[in-house]
Write a protein that holds these residues in place. Sequence first.
Motif, mmCIF file in Angstrom:
data_model
loop_
_atom_site.group_PDB
_atom_site.id
_atom_site.type_symbol
_atom_site.label_atom_id
_atom_site.label_comp_id
_atom_site.label_asym_id
_atom_site.label_seq_id
_atom_site.Cartn_x
_atom_site.Cartn_y
_atom_site.Cartn_z
ATOM 1 N N VAL A 171 0.665 -1.139 0.018
ATOM 2 C CA VAL A 171 -0.071 0.001 -0.032
ATOM 3 C C VAL A 171 0.782 1.176 -0.237
ATOM 4 O O VAL A 171 1.701 1.097 0.792
ATOM 5 C CB VAL A 171 -1.068 -0.042 1.227
ATOM 6 N N CYS A 172 0.612 2.110 -0.985
ATOM 7 C CA CYS A 172 1.674 3.212 -0.990
ATOM 8 C C CYS A 172 0.779 4.482 -0.910
ATOM 9 O O CYS A 172 -0.220 4.661 -1.525
ATOM 10 C CB CYS A 172 2.479 3.179 -2.307
ATOM 11 N N HIS A 173 1.338 5.426 -0.068
ATOM 12 C CA HIS A 173 0.644 6.628 0.339
ATOM 13 C C HIS A 173 1.184 7.690 -0.486
ATOM 14 O O HIS A 173 1.020 8.886 0.020
ATOM 15 C CB HIS A 173 0.568 7.051 1.731
ATOM 16 N N CYS A 174 2.256 7.715 -1.331
ATOM 17 C CA CYS A 174 3.067 8.831 -2.041
ATOM 18 C C CYS A 174 2.106 9.534 -2.830
ATOM 19 O O CYS A 174 0.914 9.154 -3.057
ATOM 20 C CB CYS A 174 4.180 8.194 -2.651
ATOM 21 N N SER A 175 2.394 10.805 -2.891
ATOM 22 C CA SER A 175 1.372 11.842 -3.937
ATOM 23 C C SER A 175 1.187 11.332 -5.070
ATOM 24 O O SER A 175 0.131 11.615 -5.872
ATOM 25 C CB SER A 175 2.127 13.221 -3.737
ATOM 26 N N ARG A 176 2.129 10.668 -5.938
ATOM 27 C CA ARG A 176 1.949 10.176 -7.284
ATOM 28 C C ARG A 176 0.805 8.942 -7.206
ATOM 29 O O ARG A 176 -0.087 8.990 -8.156
ATOM 30 C CB ARG A 176 3.143 9.419 -7.808
ATOM 31 N N CYS A 177 0.882 7.972 -6.144
ATOM 32 C CA CYS A 177 -0.042 7.174 -6.020
ATOM 33 C C CYS A 177 -1.543 7.742 -5.840
ATOM 34 O O CYS A 177 -2.311 7.232 -6.197
ATOM 35 C CB CYS A 177 0.293 5.986 -5.128
ATOM 36 N N ARG A 178 -1.443 8.773 -4.904
ATOM 37 C CA ARG A 178 -2.661 9.412 -4.674
ATOM 38 C C ARG A 178 -3.480 9.961 -5.872
ATOM 39 O O ARG A 178 -4.502 9.938 -5.998
ATOM 40 C CB ARG A 178 -2.554 10.318 -3.422
ATOM 41 N N PHE B 255 10.247 5.343 -13.176
ATOM 42 C CA PHE B 255 9.478 4.221 -13.631
ATOM 43 C C PHE B 255 7.921 4.081 -13.461
ATOM 44 O O PHE B 255 7.195 3.674 -13.822
ATOM 45 C CB PHE B 255 9.850 2.828 -12.418
ATOM 46 N N PHE B 256 7.524 5.486 -12.888
ATOM 47 C CA PHE B 256 6.320 5.564 -12.604
ATOM 48 C C PHE B 256 5.253 5.749 -13.803
ATOM 49 O O PHE B 256 5.604 6.386 -14.730
ATOM 50 C CB PHE B 256 5.996 6.734 -11.576
ATOM 51 N N GLY B 257 4.158 4.976 -13.608
ATOM 52 C CA GLY B 257 3.295 4.973 -14.752
ATOM 53 C C GLY B 257 2.140 4.320 -14.239
ATOM 54 O O GLY B 257 1.824 3.778 -13.087
HETATM 55 ZN ZN LIG Z 1 3.315 5.385 -4.467
#
Ligand SMILES: [Zn+2]
Length: 137
Positions: A27-34, A71-73
């Motif tokens: 579970v990721c709470h980073c701003s990108r994932c949000r 890597f984020f997408g």
């Molecule tokens: Zn994240």
Amino acid sequence: MSDVINGSCLCGKVKFELRGPFNSFFVCHCSRCRKATGSAHASNIFTTPDNLSWTHGEDLIRDFKLESAKFFGRNFCAECGSPVPRVSEERNFAVIPAGTLDEDPGICPENIIFWDDRAHWYDEMSSAPHFAKYPDK
Ligand SMILES: [Zn+2]
Ligand SMILES: [Zn+2]
């Protein structure tokens, strides 16, 4: 685990089958994932590409890569815009948004990451009243 778990997008035009074993559940709470989920956090199960097979609508999958990230997408259905699994053959993994699964994957999140970046309202949620469906009138 050898059982097949079915998954699909919101409109049901993209469908896939998933097999274990799973490598991890984050579970990721980073701003990108949000931003990418429009919610408090992403919930992603990681496995290898050979455990995922598309059964319907693979041609509807769109791939967005965030230019500023290494890597984020995110992959999503062109019809309904909801997230679908993302595969990296080069890095030998598949990321499965847990909410796309139609059945219980049988595992729970093992790691909560970017906890310090969580939304301010997140901590208060568990003390809000819970309703089985909609609030009572
Ligand atoms: Zn994240
Ligand atoms: Zn869809």
